[in-house]
Scaffold this motif. Structure first.
Motif, PDB file in Angstrom:
ATOM      1  N   THR A  78       0.832  -1.206   0.000  1.00  0.00           N
ATOM      2  CA  THR A  78       0.000   0.000   0.000  1.00  0.00           C
ATOM      3  C   THR A  78       0.866   1.256   0.000  1.00  0.00           C
ATOM      4  O   THR A  78       0.586   2.220  -0.734  1.00  0.00           O
ATOM      5  CB  THR A  78      -0.914  -0.006   1.235  1.00  0.00           C
ATOM      6  N   ALA A 163      -6.682  13.338  -4.633  1.00  0.00           N
ATOM      7  CA  ALA A 163      -7.447  12.098  -4.499  1.00  0.00           C
ATOM      8  C   ALA A 163      -6.523  10.931  -4.172  1.00  0.00           C
ATOM      9  O   ALA A 163      -6.857  10.066  -3.339  1.00  0.00           O
ATOM     10  CB  ALA A 163      -8.226  11.832  -5.787  1.00  0.00           C
ATOM     11  N   ARG A 167      -6.713   8.502  -0.942  1.00  0.00           N
ATOM     12  CA  ARG A 167      -6.811   7.041  -1.095  1.00  0.00           C
ATOM     13  C   ARG A 167      -5.665   6.340  -0.367  1.00  0.00           C
ATOM     14  O   ARG A 167      -5.869   5.325   0.308  1.00  0.00           O
ATOM     15  CB  ARG A 167      -6.795   6.660  -2.576  1.00  0.00           C
ATOM     16  N   THR A 168      -4.470   6.878  -0.521  1.00  0.00           N
ATOM     17  CA  THR A 168      -3.312   6.260   0.115  1.00  0.00           C
ATOM     18  C   THR A 168      -3.424   6.319   1.636  1.00  0.00           C
ATOM     19  O   THR A 168      -3.154   5.339   2.334  1.00  0.00           O
ATOM     20  CB  THR A 168      -2.020   6.958  -0.334  1.00  0.00           C
ATOM     21  N   ALA A 171      -6.007   3.827   2.755  1.00  0.00           N
ATOM     22  CA  ALA A 171      -5.497   2.460   2.627  1.00  0.00           C
ATOM     23  C   ALA A 171      -4.490   2.142   3.720  1.00  0.00           C
ATOM     24  O   ALA A 171      -4.477   1.026   4.269  1.00  0.00           O
ATOM     25  CB  ALA A 171      -4.870   2.267   1.250  1.00  0.00           C
TER      26      ALA A 171
END
Length: 779
Positions: A78, A163, A167-168, A171
């Motif tokens: 990730t 974005a 998201r990172t 995650a």
């Protein structure tokens, strides 16, 4: 969310690859450790039960560690995916913006692009040259389009980068949460780490952030484990956490209570003391176990605390001389370690309430505080100990604070009352005697104000029938039963008869707590939706003595009489509604116990504490029992709860809250007769009949003229209707005998060996002028 130009230029992704590499390394080493541990345990040449336990544990840990390894791998992946996506976008943004700026464009904070070419100079150079002017116009238009295209591209990339950042982050948080679930902080705990922390604390030094985190992890439990303990289930904690707690306690052996409660320094002191208080409670909890068979308990508690909670603290009474010539003497109770008990109580108060769930420390506090109360007895007395002298009031305050603290542990209270699991609090293999310690509590003079002593008993009524916690409901019912048998025992009659004189508020607390269980005490019910709260049955003489105890305080007496009458009327209503006249036996049983308990206590009080002051007692009792006319009120709330459980608080659920006696006119209060009524057949006939009407539409239609505007049977209308033909009187005469109600009622109400004369009632029925004798309630 688009990132601004300044935010992008400030980004630093250099820490992400090392973090991903570290996570990957953890994944590899964890998987290697899992294989090594499993292969080592499985490869040992041994057999038997110990091998089975060890291999089973090794197999579980192998599976868990492999899941942990996979979670670390997922975290590493990730991080690197996020690094690639974000670093590429950020690089493109910075590189493209720089290119524009080198070509006479300005890139603003929001990534808007402006043409900054020096057209003024170019126009001066072109002069009147039409070809040059036309070329300059075309150049301006082309650059404007380039700026517009560049702005759209840069702003899109900035939005994509924002974005990707979100998201990172999400995650990574999810991956860390999965790691947290599989590898809670307690997973890294060990006995060695606990010893390091104890050494640091004993040196007076500060703990490192890592040590504080370990102490916090070891001395807390997650919500699901706390709930399991509240439900009475054993909870298996990680072996490392148990080893840590045990080593923490062992490391404090040899240290005094004062040393232990003084650990911690500076800004950390408050947190350290909270965690240590939690740790002491946890290590003394037998329900906290490990898969290897370890468990908490008194034996693991630091020696100084263990001896404080198990040794005999009281060393007798001595006479203290005072006055100018030592001629004045007062009794003082010698309790050398009273200061330590005070310090321990204050120390434990800093811990989390939620961890007081069946701990041996709380059991020990109950045992010791009750023995001190018993040594003081009925006569107020000061206490003398090492470094501390408490006045009589201060003694009561300390006992109340100790009971308030430990009283939050309802399992320990249950054991204190019933005697279960209490031998751990006794010295030298002695056995705990519950009645002896209850004697000590109930002989002490607790006064007329609320106190911690009430917390030992208030939960019993509040927890009756607790649907969300059957374990708590069962412990409450068992405690109520034990107390019922205690006060019902002939050897405790003298204690019960005087309880309300020195401890009126405690007596009132007991009255509230007994109220939901009076039905259970009086006998077995039938499956008619009538509540059973799990308490055991009492004999009539036992229940009589319970009522006698509650009658020792006038306010408690009023509460008890009201609750008992509510049960009688409720049962009579249900008997009529469900054609269950057998309930009459319970009604009669209750009435006889109430009557005899009242008669016995009334005679005792007239001869002792209330000599010549029974009018004051009567007034207070009537004020506590004061309510609406019970006879006309009972059908109203009973109709919608025919097949429902009555909530534990019968006071509110059946009759609503009582009015404030201060707001009642004196004349109205005087109309309430002195003694309570227990067995008025007219009252029960009326309520029984109301129950019959609720489930027999044909009969209800015949008596429609007797219903008020709400469709509820009204006594006055019924009385007036009965004056013309006696239809109600006839129905009662035919059915109450025919149904068997009168017989079973009389069976239940059989007088004891020496019955007293029936007494008129306190329950306000109807004024004499409005009554038709023999036709209705109170006739």
């Amino acid at each position: 969310m688009a990132l601004t130009k300044e935010q992008v230029y400030a980004l630093d992704f250099s820490n992400m690859p090392p973090a991903a590499k570290a996570a990957s390394s953890y994944a590899t080493s964890t998987a290697h450790d899992a294989r090594t541990t499993r292969d080592t345990i499985f490869g040992l040449d041994w057999s038997g039960g110990a091998r089975a336990v060890a291999t089973d544990r090794a197999a579980r840990e192998y599976t868990q560690l492999n899941r942990l390894s996979a979670a670390f791998t997922s975290l590493s992946t990730t991080i690197m995916r996020g690094h690639t996506a974000m670093s590429d976008l950020a690089g493109d943004l910075k590189q493209t913006a720089s290119a524009y700026e080198a070509d006479s464009y300005r890139v603003d904070s929001d990534w808007s692009v402006r043409d900054t070419y020096n057209y003024a100079t170019a126009e001066q150079v072109a002069g009147d040259d039409r070809i040059a002017i036309d070329a300059l116009r075309k150049l301006k238009a082309a650059r404007a389009q380039i700026a517009s295209n560049g702005q759209r591209t840069l702003q899109k990339w900035a939005s994509d980068l924002g974005a990707a950042d979100l998201r990172t982050a999400a995650a990574i948080r999810a991956a860390l949460a999965r790691l947290g679930e599989m590898a809670p902080p307690a997973a890294g705990l060990s006995a060695g780490l606990a010893r390091e922390i104890v050494d640091a604390l004993l040196r007076g030094g500060a703990l490192t952030p890592e040590q504080m985190a370990a102490l916090r992890a070891a001395c807390t439990l997650p919500p699901e484990q706390l709930r399991a303990l509240r439900l009475g289930r054993p909870v298996a904690i990680p072996q490392g956490q148990h080893d840590f707690l045990r080593a923490l306690a062992l490391g404090l052996n040899g240290k005094s209570v004062a040393d232990i409660v003084g650990l911690g320094s500076g800004d950390q002191k408050r947190q350290i003391q909270r965690f240590l208080a939690n740790g002491m409670q946890m290590v003394s909890t037998p329900q906290l176990t490990t898969h290897g068979g370890d468990r908490g308990g008194m034996r693991v508690v630091p020696a100084s605390i263990r001896s404080l909670l198990t040794d005999n603290l009281v060393q007798g009474v001595h006479q203290h001389q005072s006055g100018q010539y030592g001629t004045e003497t007062t009794d003082r109770l010698r309790v050398p370690r009273i200061k330590e008990l005070q310090l321990l109580t204050e120390f434990l108060q800093q811990g989390d309430r939620g961890l007081r769930l069946g701990t041996d420390i709380d059991r020990g506090l109950f045992k010791q505080a009750s023995e001190i109360a018993g040594a003081v007895g009925k006569k107020p007395m000061s206490i003398e100990g090492a470094g501390l002298i408490l006045t009589a009031d201060q003694t009561t305050d300390l006992l109340n604070r100790t009971f308030q603290l430990a009283g939050q542990d309802t399992t320990a209270v249950h054991d204190f009352i019933t005697g279960q699991n209490m031998d751990v609090t006794m010295p030298d293999g002695a056995h705990y005697n519950a009645d002896h310690h209850l004697d000590a509590l109930f002989q002490y003079q607790w006064g007329d104000k609320p106190g911690g002593i009430d917390s030992l008993f208030s939960w019993i009524g509040e927890s009756a029938g607790a649907r969300d916690n059957p374990f708590l409901a069962r412990e409450a019912a068992e405690s109520a039963t034990a107390l019922g048998h205690y006060f019902g025992d002939k050897t405790n009659v003298a204690i019960g008869q005087d309880l309300g004189l020195g401890s009126p508020h405690l007596t009132q607390t007991l009255a509230r707590s007994f109220a939901p269980y009076l039905g259970d005490f009086a006998g077995t019910f039938y499956d008619l939706g009538i509540p059973k709260y799990g308490a055991g049955e009492l004999s009539q003489i036992e229940l009589q003595r319970v009522f006698s105890t509650l009658n020792s305080d006038p306010t408690a007496a009023g509460m008890a009489h009201r609750a008992g009458t509510q049960w009688q009327l409720y049962l009579a209503y249900q008997a009529g509604a469900h054609d269950a006249p057998q309930l009459g036996k319970v009604v009669g049983f209750l009435g006889a116990a109430m009557k005899e308990g009242w008669t016995t206590e009334w005679a005792h009080l007239k001869e002792s504490a209330y000599q010549g002051q029974m009018a004051e007692y009567e007034h207070d009792m009537k004020a506590a029992a004061l309510t609406r006319n019970l006879i006309s009120a009972i059908p109203h709330p009973a109709i919608p709860v025919i097949n429902a459980l009555v909530p534990p608080d019968l006071e509110q659920s059946i009759f609503g809250p009582p009015p404030n006696p201060d707001e009642i006119e004196g004349k109205e209060l005087k109309e309430y007769k002195t003694e309570p009524t227990f067995n008025d057949p007219n009252e029960f006939n009326f309520v029984y009949f109301a129950g019959v009407l609720s489930t027999h539409p044909g009969l209800r239609q015949q008596f429609e003229a007797c219903l008020d505007e709400n469709g509820v049977l009204d006594w006055k209308l019924l009385d007036q209707y009965d004056d013309h033909g006696g239809k109600y009187t006839k129905w009662i005469g035919e059915n109450m005998t025919k149904s068997g109600w009168e017989k079973v009622y009389n069976d239940g109400a059989r007088a004891p060996d020496n019955p007293s004369q029936p007494l008129p009632g306190t329950i306000p029925a109807l004024p004499p002028d409005d009554r038709n004798p023999g036709a209705g309630p109170g006739g």
